[in-house]
Design a protein around this motif. Structure first.
Motif, PDB file in Angstrom:
ATOM      1  N   VAL A  58      26.737  39.005  38.546  1.00 12.57           N
ATOM      2  CA  VAL A  58      27.861  38.172  38.954  1.00 12.57           C
ATOM      3  C   VAL A  58      27.290  36.946  39.663  1.00 12.57           C
ATOM      4  N   VAL A  98      29.738  37.820  32.535  1.00 10.58           N
ATOM      5  CA  VAL A  98      28.636  38.658  33.015  1.00 10.58           C
ATOM      6  C   VAL A  98      27.581  38.726  31.912  1.00 10.58           C
ATOM      7  N   GLN A 111      33.908  38.515  32.814  1.00 14.23           N
ATOM      8  CA  GLN A 111      33.831  39.173  34.112  1.00 14.23           C
ATOM      9  C   GLN A 111      34.962  40.178  34.289  1.00 14.23           C
ATOM     10  N   ALA A 127      34.060  43.643  33.067  1.00 14.56           N
ATOM     11  CA  ALA A 127      32.776  44.191  33.503  1.00 14.56           C
ATOM     12  C   ALA A 127      32.846  45.693  33.796  1.00 14.56           C
TER      13      ALA A 127
END
Length: 293
Positions: free
Chosen positions: A27, A155, A268, A271
Motif C-alpha cells: 500500500v 496494490v 486496493q 486487496a
C-alpha cells in the motif's frame, strides 16, 4: 476498526518505518499513516514517538501487537482452512510473455484447489491491462510494473525480475554489441512499453545513432524474426518455450543492463478478497520460469 489495521501496525514494527510497512503491505505510505492515526484515535493514545522523519513505537503499540497476534493468526487459519472453496469468475489480464510461462500453472492450481472458480484470461499490453484493472474490466493482471507512478488505488505483488538481453541470429559469432548493430537490422520491441523505453535509453548510451528497421509488439514475433536471421533485438530474456523451437543467441548487456519487474496487480479495494488471495497462492505455486536458464 478493520482487522487489517493491526496487520499494518505489526508491519510497522517489523520494518521499523511507515515506508517499510507500506512495502510489506503493498500500500502507499499515506495509507499506512492514515491507518495508524485511526488506531491512535481508537485507543485514545499515541502509538509512536515521532521525532523528525523517524517513528518509534510506544509500549502500547507493542502490547497491541502482542495481544492481537494469536487471534489474528487463528482468524487467518479459519479463512484458509482446507475445503473453503472460492467460486465465481476471475477475469485475469496477462501480458504475452507470461501467457505460457505462468498461466497454465496458475489455471491448473486453481482447478485443483478451487474448481468452482472460473478463470477468464485477457491478453494485452501492460499499459492496456493497467487501465483495464483501474476501470474494473478485469479483476487483476500479471504485467510489467511501471517504474514510477500508477500506484494510486492499486496494490502490487512482485513476481519476478526479467533482465533485458540482446538476441542475435544463431549463426552469428560476433560478441561486440555495437558491431552486431552495424551488420544487422535493429528489430525494435514495442517502444510504447516499459521495456521498449528502457531499451531506447540503453541504446542512446551504448549504440547512439541506431535506427530501427521495424517495430514489433510481440516478444515471440521478435524471437522468430531474429532466429530467421533478419536482425538483432533487445527484449526481456525469453523463456525456454520460445527459444527451443526458435534458436537465438542471447547476449548479456553488461552491468548496467536494464530490467523490468513483473508483478500481479489489483485494485486496493480488492486487496482482502478471497479471489485475490487464492490467485496469489496459485501464482506462488508456479516455478520461476527464469530459474532453469
Amino acid at each position: 476498526m478493520k482487522f487489517s489495521f493491526f496487520d499494518t501496525l505489526e508491519a510497522v514494527l517489523r520494518s521499523g518505518s511507515l515506508a517499510g510497512a507500506a512495502r510489506l503491505m503493498n500500500v502507499t505510505p499515506s495509507a499506512v499513516s492514515m491507518q495508524m492515526k485511526q488506531l491512535e484515535a481508537h485507543f485514545g493514545r499515541p502509538l509512536f514517538d515521532r521525532a523528525g522523519l523517524t517513528v518509534r513505537p510506544t509500549p502500547l503499540a507493542r502490547e497491541i501487537v502482542e495481544v492481537m497476534r494469536e487471534p489474528m493468526q487463528r482468524v487467518e487459519a479459519l479463512r484458509r482452512r482446507h475445503g473453503a472453496q472460492v467460486d465465481g469468475l476471475m477475469r485475469l489480464g496477462v501480458i504475452e510473455t507470461m501467457q505460457s510461462a505462468l498461466l497454465p500453472g496458475v489455471v491448473a492450481w486453481l482447478r485443483a484447489h478451487h474448481p468452482a472458480l472460473q478463470v477468464r484470461p485477457v491478453r494485452g499490453r501492460s499499459v492496456e491491462l493497467l487501465e483495464s484493472v483501474k476501470a474494473g474490466r478485469v479483476d487483476a493482471a500479471i504485467l510489467v510494473q511501471p517504474a514510477t507512478g500508477a500506484s494510486r488505488g492499486l496494490v502490487w505483488y512482485p513476481l519476478l525480475r526479467k533482465e533485458l538481453v540482446l538476441l542475435a541470429p544463431p549463426d552469428t559469432s560476433e560478441s561486440r554489441i555495437p558491431a552486431l548493430f552495424r551488420t544487422h537490422d535493429w528489430i525494435r520491441f514495442d517502444p510504447e512499453t516499459n521495456a521498449g523505453r528502457l531499451t531506447a535509453r540503453w541504446m542512446r548510451k551504448h549504440v547512439p545513432g541506431a535506427r530501427p528497421a521495424m517495430d514489433l509488439q510481440s516478444v515471440q514475433a521478435v524471437v522468430a524474426m531474429v532466429s530467421a536471421g533478419l536482425g538483432v533485438s533487445i527484449v526481456q530474456q525469453p523463456d525456454a518455450h520460445m527459444t527451443q523451437p526458435l534458436p537465438v543467441r542471447i547476449l548479456r548487456l553488461g552491468r548496467d543492463a536494464p530490467s523490468v519487474q513483473v508483478a500481479l496487480m489489483a485494485r486496493q479495494a480488492d486487496a482482502g478478497s478471497r479471489k485475490l488471495e487464492v490467485l496469489r497462492d496459485a501464482v506462488a505455486s508456479v516455478p520461476d520460469p527464469t530459474a532453469a536458464r
